[in-house]
Design an enzyme around this catalytic site. Structure first.
Site, PDB file in Angstrom:
ATOM      1  N   ILE A  52     -86.775  51.278 -43.811  1.00 56.18           N
ATOM      2  CA  ILE A  52     -86.149  51.451 -42.463  1.00 56.18           C
ATOM      3  C   ILE A  52     -86.601  50.662 -41.436  1.00 56.18           C
ATOM      4  O   ILE A  52     -86.148  50.813 -40.080  1.00 56.18           O
ATOM      5  CB  ILE A  52     -86.067  53.101 -42.445  1.00 56.18           C
ATOM      6  CG1 ILE A  52     -87.601  53.697 -42.036  1.00 56.18           C
ATOM      7  CG2 ILE A  52     -85.238  53.853 -43.141  1.00 56.18           C
ATOM      8  CD1 ILE A  52     -87.528  55.076 -41.674  1.00 56.18           C
ATOM      9  N   GLY A  53     -87.921  49.965 -41.571  1.00 56.41           N
ATOM     10  CA  GLY A  53     -88.333  49.253 -40.387  1.00 56.41           C
ATOM     11  C   GLY A  53     -89.682  48.594 -40.695  1.00 56.41           C
ATOM     12  O   GLY A  53     -90.251  48.904 -41.786  1.00 56.41           O
TER      13      GLY A  53
ATOM     14  N   GLY B 243     -97.323  47.668 -40.832  1.00 50.69           N
ATOM     15  CA  GLY B 243     -96.751  47.801 -42.260  1.00 50.69           C
ATOM     16  C   GLY B 243     -95.410  47.897 -42.229  1.00 50.69           C
ATOM     17  O   GLY B 243     -94.612  48.159 -41.237  1.00 50.69           O
TER      18      GLY B 243
ATOM     19  N   ASP C  40    -100.388  49.298 -27.620  1.00 47.43           N
ATOM     20  CA  ASP C  40     -98.894  48.725 -27.990  1.00 47.43           C
ATOM     21  C   ASP C  40     -97.923  49.325 -27.528  1.00 47.43           C
ATOM     22  O   ASP C  40     -96.999  49.762 -28.483  1.00 47.43           O
ATOM     23  CB  ASP C  40     -99.041  48.641 -29.587  1.00 47.43           C
ATOM     24  CG  ASP C  40     -97.987  47.434 -30.136  1.00 47.43           C
ATOM     25  OD1 ASP C  40     -97.423  46.557 -29.129  1.00 47.43           O
ATOM     26  OD2 ASP C  40     -97.568  47.311 -31.098  1.00 47.43           O
TER      27      ASP C  40
ATOM     28  N   GLY D   8     -93.179  48.310 -39.078  1.00 45.66           N
ATOM     29  CA  GLY D   8     -94.096  48.782 -37.954  1.00 45.66           C
ATOM     30  C   GLY D   8     -94.995  47.889 -37.588  1.00 45.66           C
ATOM     31  O   GLY D   8     -95.028  46.661 -38.072  1.00 45.66           O
ATOM     32  N   GLY D   9     -96.159  48.311 -36.605  1.00 49.30           N
ATOM     33  CA  GLY D   9     -97.143  47.016 -36.217  1.00 49.30           C
ATOM     34  C   GLY D   9     -98.187  46.914 -37.285  1.00 49.30           C
ATOM     35  O   GLY D   9     -98.989  45.740 -36.932  1.00 49.30           O
TER      36      GLY D   9
ATOM     37  N   VAL E 212     -92.159  50.340 -43.268  1.00 48.64           N
ATOM     38  CA  VAL E 212     -91.917  51.497 -42.951  1.00 48.64           C
ATOM     39  C   VAL E 212     -90.657  52.139 -43.985  1.00 48.64           C
ATOM     40  O   VAL E 212     -89.656  51.639 -43.916  1.00 48.64           O
ATOM     41  CB  VAL E 212     -91.478  52.152 -41.653  1.00 48.64           C
ATOM     42  CG1 VAL E 212     -91.331  53.503 -41.403  1.00 48.64           C
ATOM     43  CG2 VAL E 212     -92.660  51.792 -40.683  1.00 48.64           C
TER      44      VAL E 212
ATOM     45  N   LYS F 234     -95.279  55.049 -43.733  1.00 46.28           N
ATOM     46  CA  LYS F 234     -95.917  53.713 -43.691  1.00 46.28           C
ATOM     47  C   LYS F 234     -96.758  53.072 -44.428  1.00 46.28           C
ATOM     48  O   LYS F 234     -97.835  53.671 -44.891  1.00 46.28           O
ATOM     49  CB  LYS F 234     -96.481  53.698 -42.138  1.00 46.28           C
ATOM     50  CG  LYS F 234     -96.895  52.270 -41.748  1.00 46.28           C
ATOM     51  CD  LYS F 234     -97.586  52.094 -40.274  1.00 46.28           C
ATOM     52  CE  LYS F 234     -96.642  52.365 -39.383  1.00 46.28           C
ATOM     53  NZ  LYS F 234     -97.474  52.063 -37.805  1.00 46.28           N
TER      54      LYS F 234
END
Length: 995
Positions: A713-714, A719, A837, A716-717, A721, A735
């Site tokens: 689904i995405g 890894g 971040d 991340g900064g 997700v 994650k």
């Protein structure tokens, strides 16, 4: 007969004593067993505080067990005090078995979960202090059973729901503190029946409705605090004037409207009155002059009008007077200078006229004075530092004239001076810039003349960090003693009449970040020693009379970002070394006498063509001024050989490049093969360990089942997700991270894992994403979070879902919630945390669009004292990085504030931070300032076109806050606590003005 009787009597006494001792030891053993059961519900800790709690040592329970106090007669435990022992876990209902308990204090720990509702069984309880923990749920006890309770302190937890009405039955209650939680609804009017109450704190919640006038019946009350985060309707009840014993009244930042009731003048015992950051209107009641014991008066950030009533001259005990950000006008009353104890006077951002009282400061106690952004005239009073205690002097943006008082040169306590945008003249006081505590000086845009450092002592070690003397009439040479300002970070001397050579001692400014010497009359060469200013990111030497060539040593400034030497008389060739300065993104060499070829490699290829114009002897291959055409015009003769050389060099580089590419490809293939073989031969690394941070109804197998490509689904900064649904129907986000393989520097490079675990594992906050568990083996780490079905704010604003989903009211709500989460990290966590971040993609939205700050892969703890931390590499996201962080790698919490300001601009404009502005290098901050001229009145030019019916007053206020957040210098940015307060005023558009 007597002997048998005596023997019988002795036997009876002996039996009674033995029975009593047995009963005594049985009681101690039972109580020890209860305490051991309590201890088992606590989380394991390295803290040795409860090592004494050992069931083998139960006979010494009353004497040696930590936090225990017993009744001297019955040996029953009457007090359990575990305050500030760094304990965590839950509190077992077994606590209610200690039926003789009178004092229970668990303050200052990390306990979580629900507080046992059976606490009413402790009918002798007099003190219950559970403040500064993480207890959640409601606080509905059977208070009728706690008739002896005198103190109830639940401050700073996570309690929710309505305020407990049953508290009103505690007729003997003296102290009630429910502040700093998430209670909602209204304040029960029945709280006005607590006639013995001396302390009431309900601030820092989410309360609404009207403040009940019944609270005015609390005639025994000494302290009342209702402010911060609550948003009440209506105004301050006039009945509050009946609380005649009140000493401390704090109604700040809670949405109060209307006028200040004159009845408050009846509170003659009051020493603190805080009404700041509300929507109060009308005049300052002259009845406040009756508060003869008042020490602290804050009416700032309201809409109060009129003049300061002369009756306030009776406040002889007053130490702090804050009236800033209002609509006050007229003269600053002369009586202010006669207040004998006044230490802080803040009247900025009003419409005061006339002069500053000449005797101000003569009381010898003045520490802070801010009268900026008014319409004051006249001269600066000479007694401001009469008591040698003045620390802050801010008078910018007025109409002050005359010279600076000579006495300021002797004010050794002075730390911050901001006097810009006036009509000040004369010279700087002797020794002024060398004051030992001075850290900030802003005197720009005045008419100061004379020498800059006349009569200064070169042996003094100055703490000066920012010096702005731009746009004055200073003349003479820049003395060698400038190098003594070793701590200076910002040096702005542009727009003066300084002459002579730039001294080589300027290389002593090892900490300087920005140096602007432009628009002066400096001559001679650029000193090579400037290369010693290793922290320099911005250097402007333009519009002087400099000669010679540019020293190649300047290329040693490895983080220099901006260089301007235009409009001088510099000659020679452009240094080839500048091509390798990867940090140098903007340079201007125009209008000089440079000659030769402009290098085509490295950073020279990204400089604008206008950076070289006005140099008739500069040439560039394949341009409108090719080198073979301009050779005859060059002041240097060539032998004709370079043409052959330049045709051979590219071919040689092509061969080297091809060979390098081949070697890299082979290395990549070999490493991939080795990695694959290692993974195949290491089945022992597949065992998984599950670490839970709350009660879970699923295991590691359920988590691993979700790691499928179609569940991604995405990104991340740190890894990939995955989304997943557990067997109980609960949705989670997972994650996937890799573990660290070690490093040679002793630093941790574990894809952010340690940072996320250390922070999120113990954080429980409404607006911060909740970490549920860690699932790990030797190769992989999986972080399990609560699932946010509406994705990230960035996706909604810029992704396929479209920003039209988010109406203005929702955007403002998200902004406030995200700010509240960051405020918690910066000010209420222990230790305090810098996120590092902050961006729209790291603000996740729940099913009801509630904002949650996420992705702590880059989080760092704030060092004690708030000192900036120097990081080993740039962390963060392009477009959100604060200027000082990008080029110096030094950060503090104000770096997060800058990033949050960018998020606010995204919410206002609907644009991405970079790439949407049609010009290379232009970001949302610079674009917004250009479009609006930095004023909130221009916000309509940048509003998201997809938004309909935006309240312009609210938009102006949010833009104002955004502009404060993205100030270039971090010292000028607000704290996140101030940001939350200002955003809460978005529906009160006149609360703040641009400064």
């Amino acid at each position: 007969m007597k002997l048998p009787f005596l023997i019988t009597f002795l036997f009876f006494v002996l039996f009674t004593c033995c029975h009593s001792n047995n009963s005594h030891f049985n009681s101690l053993k039972k109580q020890a067993s209860i305490l051991i059961s309590l201890k088992q519900s606590f989380k394991p800790s390295d803290h040795p505080s409860l090592d004494s709690w050992n069931h083998l040592h139960y006979p010494s329970l009353c004497s040696n067990w930590t936090g225990i106090e017993c009744d001297t007669t019955t040996s029953s435990i009457i007090s359990l005090d575990l305050s500030n022992l760094n304990l965590s876990g839950t509190l077992s209902p077994e606590i209610t078995q200690l039926r003789s308990l009178q004092n229970l204090s668990l303050a200052g720990n990390g306990f979580s979960g629900a507080f046992p509702k059976q606490v009413h069984e402790l009918s002798d309880l007099r003190v219950l202090n559970i403040s500064n923990n993480m207890f959640d749920g409601g606080l509905e006890f059977d208070f009728a059973m706690l008739k002896s309770l005198r103190v109830l302190d639940a401050y700073n937890n996570n309690f929710t729901g309505l305020l407990p009405v049953g508290v009103s039955r505690l007729s003997g209650l003296n102290h009630l503190n429910l502040g700093g939680n998430y209670f909602s609804g209204e304040i029960p009017a029945d709280y006005g029946r607590l006639s013995r109450l001396t302390f009431l704190h309900l601030g820092g919640n989410d309360l609404r409705g009207f403040v009940p006038r019944e609270l005015g019946n609390l005639t025994s009350l000494n302290e009342l605090l209702l402010g911060y985060f609550n948003q009440f309707s209506g105004g301050i009840p006039a009945e509050f004037g009946g609380m005649v014993r009140l000493v401390h009244l704090d109604l700040s930042n809670c949405g109060l409207e209307g006028e200040i009731p004159k009845e408050l003048g009846n509170l003659t015992n009051l020493d603190t009155l805080f009404l700041q950051t509300n929507r109060l209107v009308g005049l300052i009641p002259f009845e406040l002059g009756n508060l003869v014991n008042l020490k602290y008066l804050d009416l700032s950030n309201n809409q109060i009008a009129g003049e300061v009533p002369p009756e306030l001259s009776a406040l002889k005990e007053l130490r702090i007077l804050n009236l800033f950000i209002n609509r006050l006008h007229g003269d600053i009353s002369m009586f202010v200078a006669e207040l004998p104890n006044l230490e802080v006077l803040n009247l900025w951002d009003n419409n005061f006229t006339g002069i500053i009282p000449p005797n101000l400061g003569r009381n010898g106690r003045l520490k802070q004075l801010d009268l900026s952004t008014n319409k004051l005239t006249g001269v600066i009073p000479k007694f401001l530092c009469f008591g040698r205690k003045l620390e802050t002097l801010i008078l910018f943006n007025n109409f002050l004239f005359g010279s600076l008082p000579d006495d300021l040169g002797k004010c050794r306590s002075l730390g911050r001076v901001r006097l810009g945008q006036n009509y000040l003249s004369g010279s700087l006081p002797n020794g002024f810039l060398y004051l030992p505590e001075l850290s900030l000086v802003e005197l720009q845009n005045n008419y100061l003349a004379g020498l800059m450092l006349e009569g200064s002592n070169p042996n003094v070690n100055s703490r000066l960090a920012q010096l702005n003397l731009s746009n004055n009439r200073l003349s003479g040479v820049l003395p060698a003693s400038i190098g003594n300002f070793s701590e200076i970070k910002i040096l702005l001397l542009d727009g003066n009449k300084l002459s002579g050579e730039v001294p080589p001692e300027i290389g002593g400014l090892r900490s300087v970040l920005k140096m602007d010497l432009s628009r002066n009359k400096f001559s001679g060469g650029i000193p090579p020693e400037i290369a010693r200013c290793s922290s320099l990111t911005y250097l402007d030497l333009s519009r002087n009379e400099l000669t010679g060539s540019i020293p190649p040593r300047i290329s040693e400034l490895r983080i220099l970002n901006y260089l301007n030497v235009s409009w001088n008389h510099l000659a020679g060739t452009l240094p080839d070394e500048f091509g390798s300065m990867k940090s140098l993104t903007a340079a201007d060499f125009s209008y000089n006498n440079f000659s030769g070829s402009i290098p085509e490699t490295g950073q020279y290829s990204v400089f604008k063509s206008t950076s070289f114009e006005g140099n008739p002897y500069l040439c560039r291959p394949f341009s409108n001024r090719p080198c073979h055409d301009s050779a005859s015009d060059s002041p240097r003769e060539t032998d004709g050989q370079p043409d052959n050389k330049t045709t051979k060099v590219p071919a040689r580089y092509k061969l080297v490049f091809a060979l390098g590419l081949l070697v890299c490809s082979l290395a990549f293939v070999i490493l991939a093969v080795i990695k694959t073989r290692k993974m195949r031969t290491a089945p022992s690394k597949s065992s998984w360990k599950l670490t839970a941070f709350q009660k879970l109804e699923f295991g590691s197998e359920d988590i691993l089942e979700c790691l499928k490509d179609n569940n991604v689904i995405g990104q991340g900064g740190a890894g990939v997700v995955y989304g997943g649904t557990m067997p109980n129907g609960e949705q989670v986000a997972i994650k996937k991270l890799g573990t660290s393989k070690g490093n040679n520097n002793g630093c941790s490079h574990d894809s952010g894992l340690s940072a996320e675990i250390q922070t999120l594992g113990r954080i429980r906050h409404r607006y911060i994403v909740r970490l549920m568990a860690l699932c790990s083996n030797k190769e992989t780490n999986l972080l399990v979070y609560e699932y946010m079905p509406n994705g990230s704010l960035g996706e909604l604003l810029h992704g396929k879902k479209g920003g039209c989903v988010l109406k203005w009211d929702m955007r403002l709500k998200i902004a406030i919630e995200a700010a509240t989460g960051l405020c918690y990290l910066h000010h209420d966590c222990s230790p305090l945390i810098i996120h590092r971040d902050v961006k729209s993609n790291n603000i996740l939205l729940s099913s009801d669009f509630e904002a949650h700050v996420a992705d702590f892969g880059l989080a760092k703890f704030l060092q004690e004292g708030g000192a900036s931390e120097c990081m080993s590499a740039i962390a963060g996201s392009y477009g959100y990085i604060a200027p000082e962080y990008a080029y110096t790698l030094k950060i503090d919490e104000k770096s997060d504030v800058y990033s949050y300001g960018v998020v606010l601009l995204e919410l206002i404009t609907g644009r991405r931070p970079v790439g949407d502005f049609g010009e290379d290098g232009l970001d949302i901050v610079r674009w917004s300032k250009m479009q609006t001229n930095g004023t909130k009145e221009g916000v309509g030019k940048i509003l998201d076109e997809r938004l309909k019916k935006v309240p312009m007053d609210e938009a102006k206020q949010v833009f104002f806050v955004a502009m404060l957040c993205v100030q270039e210098h971090n010292v000028e940015r607000p704290t996140m606590r101030e940001v939350v307060q200002m955003l809460a005023q978005a529906k009160n558009p006149n609360a703040f003005q641009m400064r």
